[in-house]
Design an enzyme around this catalytic site. Structure first.
Site, PDB file in Angstrom:
ATOM      1  N   ASP A  14       0.774  -1.152   0.024  1.00 13.41           N
ATOM      2  CA  ASP A  14      -0.031   0.044   0.006  1.00 13.41           C
ATOM      3  C   ASP A  14       0.745   1.414  -0.162  1.00 13.41           C
ATOM      4  OD1 ASP A  14      -2.958   0.885   1.634  1.00 13.41           O
ATOM      5  OD2 ASP A  14      -1.525   2.017   0.655  1.00 13.41           O
ATOM      6  N   ASP A 109      -3.116   2.092  -5.839  1.00 11.09           N
ATOM      7  CA  ASP A 109      -2.146   2.102  -4.958  1.00 11.09           C
ATOM      8  C   ASP A 109      -1.889   1.079  -4.063  1.00 11.09           C
ATOM      9  OD1 ASP A 109      -3.770   2.757  -2.686  1.00 11.09           O
ATOM     10  OD2 ASP A 109      -2.270   3.968  -1.727  1.00 11.09           O
ATOM     11  N   GLU A 110      -2.754  -0.149  -4.260  1.00 11.34           N
ATOM     12  CA  GLU A 110      -2.769  -1.162  -3.343  1.00 11.34           C
ATOM     13  C   GLU A 110      -2.940  -2.562  -4.134  1.00 11.34           C
ATOM     14  OE1 GLU A 110      -5.910  -0.260  -0.734  1.00 11.34           O
ATOM     15  OE2 GLU A 110      -5.531  -2.443   0.440  1.00 11.34           O
TER      16      GLU A 110
HETATM   17  P1  TTP Z   1      -5.343   5.068   0.731  1.00 11.50           P
HETATM   18  O1  TTP Z   1      -4.351   4.102   0.525  1.00 11.50           O
HETATM   19  O2  TTP Z   1      -6.289   4.978   1.485  1.00 11.50           O
HETATM   20  O3  TTP Z   1      -4.448   6.281   1.327  1.00 11.50           O
HETATM   21  P2  TTP Z   1      -3.169   7.168   0.871  1.00 11.50           P
HETATM   22  O4  TTP Z   1      -2.399   6.187   0.106  1.00 11.50           O
HETATM   23  O5  TTP Z   1      -3.340   8.483   0.500  1.00 11.50           O
HETATM   24  O6  TTP Z   1      -2.498   7.185   2.353  1.00 11.50           O
HETATM   25  P3  TTP Z   1      -2.092   5.839   3.306  1.00 11.50           P
HETATM   26  O7  TTP Z   1      -2.034   4.581   2.470  1.00 11.50           O
HETATM   27  O8  TTP Z   1      -0.456   6.068   3.531  1.00 11.50           O
HETATM   28  O9  TTP Z   1      -2.720   5.933   4.458  1.00 11.50           O
HETATM   29  O10 TTP Z   1      -5.671   5.711  -0.810  1.00 11.50           O
HETATM   30  C1  TTP Z   1      -5.012   5.679  -1.893  1.00 11.50           C
HETATM   31  C2  TTP Z   1      -5.614   6.974  -2.903  1.00 11.50           C
HETATM   32  O11 TTP Z   1      -6.787   6.875  -3.150  1.00 11.50           O
HETATM   33  C3  TTP Z   1      -5.264   8.343  -1.932  1.00 11.50           C
HETATM   34  O12 TTP Z   1      -3.851   8.994  -2.320  1.00 11.50           O
HETATM   35  C4  TTP Z   1      -6.253   9.243  -2.701  1.00 11.50           C
HETATM   36  C5  TTP Z   1      -7.352   8.133  -3.118  1.00 11.50           C
HETATM   37  N1  TTP Z   1      -8.465   8.207  -2.220  1.00 11.50           N
HETATM   38  C6  TTP Z   1      -9.476   9.278  -2.606  1.00 11.50           C
HETATM   39  O13 TTP Z   1      -9.577   9.801  -3.467  1.00 11.50           O
HETATM   40  N2  TTP Z   1     -10.652   9.218  -1.638  1.00 11.50           N
HETATM   41  C7  TTP Z   1     -10.506   8.530  -0.534  1.00 11.50           C
HETATM   42  O14 TTP Z   1     -11.745   8.921   0.388  1.00 11.50           O
HETATM   43  C8  TTP Z   1      -9.479   7.724  -0.169  1.00 11.50           C
HETATM   44  C9  TTP Z   1      -9.615   6.722   0.987  1.00 11.50           C
HETATM   45  C10 TTP Z   1      -8.451   7.442  -1.005  1.00 11.50           C
HETATM   46 MG    MG Z   2      -2.209   4.115   0.203  1.00 14.26          MG
END
Ligand code: TTP
Ligand code: MG
Length: 395
Positions: A14, A109-110
């Site tokens: 992630d 991203d995951e």
């Molecule tokens: P996440 O993996 O949930 O968040 P992140 O990568 O920004 O932070 P971390 O994993 O370090 O906690 O989500 C990945 C991407 O998806 C995030 O950068 C932006 C997008 N996203 C949205 O647009 N809206 C949302 O509500 C969420 C949760 C994520």
């Molecule tokens: Mg993330």
């Protein structure tokens, strides 16, 4: 569940603050600063994500931009640039494919990777995991958090537990020591409502949860209770499903007691719509068709859908369509299950939400959104505070 495949090596990757990290990478002036991706401070959108520097001020995904601005006025606010994020995501998935064809992307991203069959070619799983992390750093100039464990459930917790830039390995013999101290909220399927029910029984950690036998858990929580029984013991047999094309994003909930009150049903519908919208945005997708599923107390299942003129990832629109479909059904019978699904998907480019038209207007709902993000777990239904109030108020 008892016949779990043995010795699997599952990696969960992630990316850290994904959109914000891409922005910081591409503009050195943003590095080390609070960066909020979503829109200008006075815009009516919601936060997509923010850098870890901004998180210190309480800024979170799905929070209205206006609220983020209140919490961190000196942050740098940027609109999202999906092209860049999709490009980084593609690069990322190419790296994964070098190690195994068993890659299951969950969002931009995951992903989960099953590298069990890759060991003879690439060496031990921890070496593969570290190599992936290093290549992401070198080739994308971004940091990822990685978990390696014998199953998906453990790998996902492992990748999250040392964020950002985390690297956590959970070996078979460490499972108990790893899981036991964790709060039950970490377990897939434990949303606020389930957590509250368990708290009432003084169950706060996984160790506490293990004291409840399968039957008790099933009686208390239904199907999810049986699931928790296994997860608390670190058992999760779900396979990594490679490159499933995402055809729809949906969520449903089965009530413990059948419901007839349409206002309460709509509150659930709102919660489900918020979740579907958030997952669409996280996956960088938009949908043209919204469907509603209802299962009545007699198990009769009704599905209705509506195709829109344009694609959407807006909670507001998803909720509006789903609740119109519900109204049209003119139900009088008790409802056992309700679900909302977005189909007909395409790559998206917008970031707004239900609250876009009323920035800061409803603090309770804002908190609900924060909670949804904080409590986010792919398989958990996040029951909003809003819902709880509704429940409490009507019973
Ligand atoms: P996440 O993996 O949930 O968040 P992140 O990568 O920004 O932070 P971390 O994993 O370090 O906690 O989500 C990945 C991407 O998806 C995030 O950068 C932006 C997008 N996203 C949205 O647009 N809206 C949302 O509500 C969420 C949760 C994520
Ligand atoms: Mg993330």
């Amino acid at each position: 569940m008892e016949n779990a495949p043995k010795n699997r090596q599952i990696i969960h990757v992630d990316m850290d603050a994904f959109y914000a990290s891409v922005e910081q990478r591409d503009n050195p002036e943003l590095r080390g600063k609070p960066v909020v991706v979503g829109g200008k401070p006075n815009s009516r959108g919601v936060v997509s994500t923010c850098s870890y520097e901004a998180r210190k001020f309480g800024v979170r995904s799905a929070m209205p931009i206006s609220e983020a601005h209140r919490r961190c006025p000196h942050a740098i606010f940027l609109p999202p640039n999906f092209e860049k994020y999709h490009q980084a995501s593609e690069q990322l998935h190419k790296i994964f494919q070098d190690y195994t064809p068993l890659v299951e992307p969950l969002s931009l991203d995951e992903a989960f990777l099953d590298v069990t069959a890759s060991l003879s070619l690439f060496g031990p799983a921890e070496k593969i995991a570290m190599e992936i992390k290093n290549r992401i750093k070198k080739e994308l100039n971004l940091t990822a958090s990685i978990g390696l464990a014998p199953n998906k459930f453990l790998a996902k917790i492992a990748s999250d537990i040392q964020k950002p830039d985390g690297f956590v390995i959970v070996r078979e013999e460490q499972i108990e020591a790893f899981l036991d101290p964790l709060p039950i909220e970490r377990v897939w399927g434990v949303g606020p409502k389930t957590a509250e029910q368990l708290h009432r029984l003084n169950v706060r950690t996984v160790r506490d949860l293990k004291k409840l036998d399968k039957l008790t858990l099933h009686k208390l929580l239904g199907q999810i209770g049986s699931q928790l029984y296994y997860l608390a013991r670190g058992i999760d047999d779900r396979p990594v499903e490679p490159e499933r094309e995402v055809k729809s994003i949906g969520r449903e909930i089965t009530f413990q007691q059948d419901l007839t009150d349409s206002e309460i049903l709509k509150t659930y519908l709102l919660d489900l719509s918020l979740d579907v919208g958030r997952r669409l945005r996280k996956a960088g997708l938009k949908a043209r068709t919204i469907s509603l599923k209802i299962r009545l107390a007699d198990f009769k299942t009704i599905s209705r859908s509506k195709t829109l003129n344009n694609y959407t990832d807006l909670d507001k629109e998803i909720y509006r369509e789903a609740s119109m479909l519900l109204n049209e059904l003119k139900l009088h019978q008790p409802v056992r299950l309700i679900g909302v699904t977005a189909h007909n998907l395409s790559c998206g480019e917008s970031q707004q939400s239900l609250f876009a038209t009323e920035p800061g207007a409803n603090e309770k709902l804002t908190k609900t959104l924060d909670k949804i993000k904080e409590r986010f777990g792919e398989d958990s239904i996040t029951l909003a505070r809003l819902l709880k109030q509704k429940d409490d108020g009507s019973k």
